[in-house]
Design a protein around this motif. Structure first.
Motif, PDB file in Angstrom:
ATOM      1  N   LEU A  95       3.782   5.946  -5.538  1.00 36.58           N
ATOM      2  CA  LEU A  95       3.579   6.120  -6.989  1.00 36.58           C
ATOM      3  C   LEU A  95       2.463   7.130  -7.264  1.00 36.58           C
ATOM      4  CD1 LEU A  95       3.580   2.516  -8.522  1.00 36.58           C
ATOM      5  CD2 LEU A  95       5.438   4.194  -8.526  1.00 36.58           C
ATOM      6  N   ALA A  96       1.484   7.142  -6.387  1.00 36.91           N
ATOM      7  CA  ALA A  96       0.327   8.033  -6.584  1.00 36.91           C
ATOM      8  C   ALA A  96       0.626   9.465  -6.146  1.00 36.91           C
ATOM      9  CB  ALA A  96      -0.883   7.495  -5.809  1.00 36.91           C
ATOM     10  N   GLY A  97       1.824   9.680  -5.604  1.00 41.92           N
ATOM     11  CA  GLY A  97       2.178  11.045  -5.181  1.00 41.92           C
ATOM     12  C   GLY A  97       1.635  11.410  -3.806  1.00 41.92           C
ATOM     13  N   LEU A  98       1.161  10.394  -3.063  1.00 48.16           N
ATOM     14  CA  LEU A  98       0.590  10.686  -1.751  1.00 48.16           C
ATOM     15  C   LEU A  98       1.642  10.602  -0.640  1.00 48.16           C
ATOM     16  CD1 LEU A  98      -2.743   8.634  -2.039  1.00 48.16           C
ATOM     17  CD2 LEU A  98      -2.289  10.985  -2.765  1.00 48.16           C
ATOM     18  N   VAL A 112       0.844  -1.198   0.000  1.00 50.65           N
ATOM     19  CA  VAL A 112       0.000   0.000   0.000  1.00 50.65           C
ATOM     20  C   VAL A 112       0.881   1.251   0.000  1.00 50.65           C
ATOM     21  CG1 VAL A 112      -1.618   1.328   1.436  1.00 50.65           C
ATOM     22  CG2 VAL A 112      -2.030  -1.099   1.015  1.00 50.65           C
ATOM     23  N   GLY A 113       1.929   1.233   0.811  1.00 46.81           N
ATOM     24  CA  GLY A 113       2.832   2.384   0.873  1.00 46.81           C
ATOM     25  C   GLY A 113       3.536   2.629  -0.456  1.00 46.81           C
ATOM     26  N   ARG A 114       3.946   1.561  -1.103  1.00 49.32           N
ATOM     27  CA  ARG A 114       4.631   1.721  -2.402  1.00 49.32           C
ATOM     28  C   ARG A 114       3.672   2.278  -3.448  1.00 49.32           C
ATOM     29  NH1 ARG A 114       9.647  -1.437  -2.847  1.00 49.32           N
ATOM     30  NH2 ARG A 114       9.383  -1.373  -5.113  1.00 49.32           N
ATOM     31  N   PRO A 120       8.330   5.352   0.022  1.00 46.11           N
ATOM     32  CA  PRO A 120       7.410   4.200   0.105  1.00 46.11           C
ATOM     33  C   PRO A 120       7.393   3.554   1.480  1.00 46.11           C
ATOM     34  CG  PRO A 120       9.393   3.591  -1.084  1.00 46.11           C
ATOM     35  CD  PRO A 120       9.547   5.043  -0.753  1.00 46.11           C
ATOM     36  N   GLU A 121       6.930   4.251   2.489  1.00 46.79           N
ATOM     37  CA  GLU A 121       6.879   3.651   3.829  1.00 46.79           C
ATOM     38  C   GLU A 121       5.600   2.853   4.007  1.00 46.79           C
ATOM     39  OE1 GLU A 121       6.811   6.865   6.657  1.00 46.79           O
ATOM     40  OE2 GLU A 121       6.411   8.300   5.066  1.00 46.79           O
TER      41      GLU A 121
END
Ligand code: GLU
Ligand code: ZN
Length: 308
Positions: free
Chosen positions: A274-277, A268-270, A281-282
């Protein structure tokens, strides 16, 4: 009619024809975040219309995979395979308005009688069977089961996409008469999706950009059937290193393989990164991402995912 205000209802609409892969997870996560961050509901529809490709075990698997990721939904899941009567009613409604005709073309005839390819390689049907006389239909019907097409008008359909901006098609030129029911009796995705989004009260459709050019057809069917138009957000696709979009055949991006390498929160973190959120990627739960979601942060272009 464009919807105004009111509570948001988003949806998951996976096709249960195999295990989920990274591309499905990406669109499910973003659809869920878009709805939940607006305080909205999320409904689940299993698009298992094609009896040759869908299995109950895949449906169960899809639901288990969503749960594993931490994506929940409201209400009882809906199975398209159990809603044939609803599609038949909508089909009859269009038929009564004289919008539907039988198409007896074989695949070879269809290709021969099609207009030049659209830019995406899709053939545009020439409308050949629209002009058949009753006698010709009877004759052809002796040996062939027809597919059923809807006669589209020379009408421009425009909708405003949350990510892709305004998108317009002249249906008669850019799309052509499309199939609503296959010759084996199965109702087509375009009809089922419109009926279901409306009857399930969906107000927000977030899905892959590969479906952007299905949307004018769906908007037109909504209008023809008297349904409200949901809002749309077509998200960029995840692509393999060579630029192809990820598909079921990319085995390492299937959830079975991904689960061996990542925990749900790592995945989910990765995806959120990618989504810029997220900057890095934690590991994160979907719920922790809700306050971080914003349409403006999302990328517009397709994304290559190497080394996953
Ligand atoms: N069932 C489709 C898919 O998995 C999605 C359809 C839609 O979102 O309208 O690609
Ligand atoms: Zn035809």
């Amino acid at each position: 009619m464009e919807r105004q205000g009111g509570p948001v209802v988003g949806r998951f609409a996976p096709s249960p024809s195999g295990r989920m892969h990274l591309g499905n997870l990406w669109s499910c996560l973003l659809a869920w975040l878009a709805a939940r961050s607006a305080g909205g509901q999320m409904v689940l529809r299993l698009e298992d219309l094609d009896p040759d490709r869908c299995r109950q075990t895949y449906c169960d698997q899809v639901m288990a995979d969503l749960e594993w990721l931490g994506l929940d939904w409201d209400n009882t899941p809906v199975y398209q395979s159990r809603r044939t009567e609803l599609y038949a009613q909508a089909f009859r409604q269009l038929e009564e308005r004289g919008l539907i005709y039988p198409c007896y073309c074989t695949r070879a005839e269809r290709l021969a009688a099609s207009a030049p390819h659209r830019s995406d390689g899709v053939q545009i049907y020439s409308g050949r069977c629209r002009r058949l006389t009753r006698e010709e239909r009877e004759e052809l019907g002796k040996t062939r089961h027809p597919a059923w097409r809807v006669a589209v008008p020379a009408e421009e359909i425009t909708f405003r996409d949350r990510l892709q901006g305004d998108y317009t098609e002249l249906l008669s030129r850019d799309c052509g008469d499309f199939i609503l029911r296959r010759s084996d009796g199965v109702y087509a995705y375009q009809l089922a999706v419109v009926v279901d989004d409306a009857l399930m009260g969906v107000t927000q459709v977030v899905r892959g950009r590969d479906l952007l050019d299905s949307t004018p057809r769906q908007c037109w069917l909504q209008e023809s059937l008297g349904y409200d138009r949901p809002e749309y957000g077509h998200i960029p696709l995840l692509c393999a290193g060579d630029g192809r979009r990820l598909a079921k055949r990319d085995r390492d991006q299937e959830l079975t393989a991904l689960k061996e390498r990542y925990t749900a929160q790592e995945l989910v973190g990765r995806l959120a990164c990618l989504a810029g959120l997220l900057d890095r990627p934690e590991p994160m739960t979907p719920r922790e991402l809700i306050p971080l979601f914003a349409w403006e942060k999302l990328p517009r272009e397709d994304i290559r995912v190497d080394n996953w």
